[in-house]
Design an enzyme around this catalytic site. Structure first.
Site, mmCIF file in Angstrom:
data_model
loop_
_atom_site.group_PDB
_atom_site.id
_atom_site.type_symbol
_atom_site.label_atom_id
_atom_site.label_comp_id
_atom_site.label_asym_id
_atom_site.label_seq_id
_atom_site.Cartn_x
_atom_site.Cartn_y
_atom_site.Cartn_z
ATOM 1 N N SER A 179 0.792 -1.223 0.000
ATOM 2 C CA SER A 179 0.000 0.000 0.000
ATOM 3 C C SER A 179 0.822 1.271 0.000
ATOM 4 C CB SER A 179 -0.978 -0.013 1.170
ATOM 5 O OG SER A 179 -0.320 -0.353 2.370
ATOM 6 N N HIS A 207 -5.587 -3.706 -2.521
ATOM 7 C CA HIS A 207 -5.329 -2.724 -3.580
ATOM 8 C C HIS A 207 -5.379 -3.328 -4.977
ATOM 9 C CE1 HIS A 207 -4.357 0.701 -1.067
ATOM 10 N NE2 HIS A 207 -3.745 -0.141 -0.270
ATOM 11 N N LYS A 238 -12.037 0.311 -1.445
ATOM 12 C CA LYS A 238 -11.087 0.969 -2.334
ATOM 13 C C LYS A 238 -11.674 1.044 -3.743
ATOM 14 C CE LYS A 238 -7.622 0.511 0.997
ATOM 15 N NZ LYS A 238 -6.792 -0.338 1.821
HETATM 16 C C1 LIG Z 1 -6.833 -0.467 3.237
HETATM 17 C C2 LIG Z 1 -6.164 -1.759 3.487
HETATM 18 C C3 LIG Z 1 -6.697 -2.664 4.393
HETATM 19 C C4 LIG Z 1 -7.886 -2.338 5.255
HETATM 20 O O1 LIG Z 1 -9.044 -2.263 4.498
HETATM 21 P P1 LIG Z 1 -10.264 -1.359 5.025
HETATM 22 O O2 LIG Z 1 -11.423 -1.890 4.297
HETATM 23 O O3 LIG Z 1 -9.906 0.048 4.679
HETATM 24 O O4 LIG Z 1 -10.337 -1.557 6.504
HETATM 25 C C5 LIG Z 1 -6.078 -3.881 4.530
HETATM 26 N N1 LIG Z 1 -4.972 -4.183 3.812
HETATM 27 C C6 LIG Z 1 -4.425 -3.318 2.950
HETATM 28 C C7 LIG Z 1 -3.213 -3.716 2.181
HETATM 29 C C8 LIG Z 1 -4.992 -2.078 2.770
HETATM 30 O O5 LIG Z 1 -4.432 -1.202 1.953
#
Ligand SMILES: *Cc1c(COP(=O)(O)O)cnc(C)c1O
Length: 392
Positions: A179, A207, A238
């Site tokens: 990320s 992602h 996302k």
């Molecule tokens: C954003 C993210 C999460 C958490 O997801 P949410 O739905 O925002 O709680 C978990 N793992 C990665 C790699 C992320 O980027």
């Protein structure tokens, strides 16, 4: 006063340019957002396909509110399980090519809940050094032995597995797209090694979901690894433009998590309208890949433009980091960009390692070429100003 330490620690954060504050968005989440009555071009959203404000998703959520109301009033296992949860889980499983899937209120809770259910004191969990904080929190809370290998270092992963045969269970866990760096894990090799040592393999596809693969199904589609990965975690918050997390895998895994994952059991079910929005997002992606194509076109364009004045720009995903180094310099550039109508926060420790503070650009399908040009033209003189100091 018992809370004096709070003031001291806040002052320390300020002294090191590490104090974090948020801005308040007064508009919908699009390529432009309004802050203090002014429009800002945003390059920091995970809303990769622009679905957070898509008419079809808004309509789906509104229709679900009319039919089912807003709240769920209970956890899934008590009385909160509604038809849209079931429908969405079926859709996720189909999308990811697995037998079944389980929804969690967030991706964070999916990671913590699944890891803690799968491993405990007699087990070991082995993960990439740059794994997301939610994975790390799950690993720590699980009580299992916890080892990390250097970023994407498959041979170190193998040597950790070689040394861990005394444990009851071995879980290997990695982000598929990292990320903060936007690079990707060598999944085919990791699959092979996990198989060789009979370890359980879990990937975090947060992602990649809606972004990678010909139909946006994620890293499994991209590499053709269907049914090769035991546990696929993802987020609906996302590219899907909604809210929620999930685990996809075999039916027995899902039944197990329903009974063992505390962050699933002891929390209220997602609102049905959130599920309707996710369903609409997944359907939209399946039916039309034009947003996906536009997103990747933007990635290629920004990469080519940035490469003209910054060396070693890697752009394996819509997350494109520009490593600055010191938190102060990253903050200075970010502030200058903001004064010029561009929202691109500096990412600093502890989110990233010390000395690797960065501007983390994330692109959306809804950015136009002009939007990207504006970023380039504003960024260029700022980078030039500190270029010698930071040797970009
Ligand atoms: C954003 C993210 C999460 C958490 O997801 P949410 O739905 O925002 O709680 C978990 N793992 C990665 C790699 C992320 O980027």
């Amino acid at each position: 006063m018992g809370l004096e330490f709070v003031l001291n620690e806040l002052q320390a954060l300020k002294d090191h340019a590490l104090m974090r504050e948020y801005k308040t968005i007064e508009s919908a989440q699009g390529p432009y957002v309004q802050i203090n009555g002014k429009p800002y071009l945003s390059f920091c959203s995970n809303n990769y396909l622009g679905l957070a404000d898509h008419p079809k998703i808004k309509q789906a959520a509104i229709a679900a509110i009319h039919q089912y109301g807003w709240g769920t009033g209970a956890s899934r296992l008590v009385a909160g399980n509604m038809m849209l949860h079931q429908e969405l889980e079926k859709k996720i499983a189909e999308f990811k090519g697995t037998e079944a899937a389980l929804l969690f209120p967030t991706g964070y809770m999916a990671n913590v809940g699944a890891i803690c259910a799968l491993v405990g004191r007699e087990d070991i969990v082995i993960g990439d050094k740059l794994n997301h904080a939610s994975i790390i929190d799950g690993c720590r809370q699980s009580g299992a032995s916890f080892r990390v290998y250097p970023h994407n270092d498959v041979s170190q992963l193998e040597s950790l597995l070689q040394k861990s045969s005394r444990y009851r269970r071995r879980l290997v866990v990695t982000d598929s797209v990292f990320s903060m760096d936007g690079d990707t894990a060598p999944l085919p090799e990791i699959v092979q090694i996990a198989q060789k040592y009979d370890a359980i393999l879990m990937i975090d596809d947060a992602h990649a979901t809606g972004v990678f693969g010909q139909h946006g199904k994620g890293m499994i589609e991209y590499y053709g690894l269907e049914r090769k990965i035991d546990i696929i975690m993802g987020s609906l918050s996302k590219a899907i433009g909604s809210i929620g997390g999930f685990i996809a895998g075999e039916k027995c895994l899902i039944d197990f998590l329903k009974n063992k994952a505390r962050s699933f059991i002891y929390t209220t079910a997602l609102p049905p309208a959130a599920c309707a929005a996710s369903l609409a997002g997944l359907t939209l992606i399946q039916e039309d890949t034009s947003l996906l194509d536009k997103l990747w076109e933007n990635v290629r364009y920004l990469k080519s433009q940035l490469s003209e004045f910054i060396s070693n720009i890697s752009a394996e995903s819509p997350i494109i980091p520009i490593i600055i180094g010191s938190a102060e310099d990253a903050l200075t550039i970010s502030t200058r960009l903001y004064e010029n109508g561009i929202l691109l926060p500096a990412i600093r420790p502890p989110t990233v390692p010390l000395g690797t503070s960065r501007l983390r650009v994330s692109l959306m399908a809804t950015h136009s070429k002009e939007d990207i040009n504006k970023l380039i033209n504003t960024l260029k003189p700022q980078i030039a100003q500190i270029a010698q100091k930071i040797k970009l």
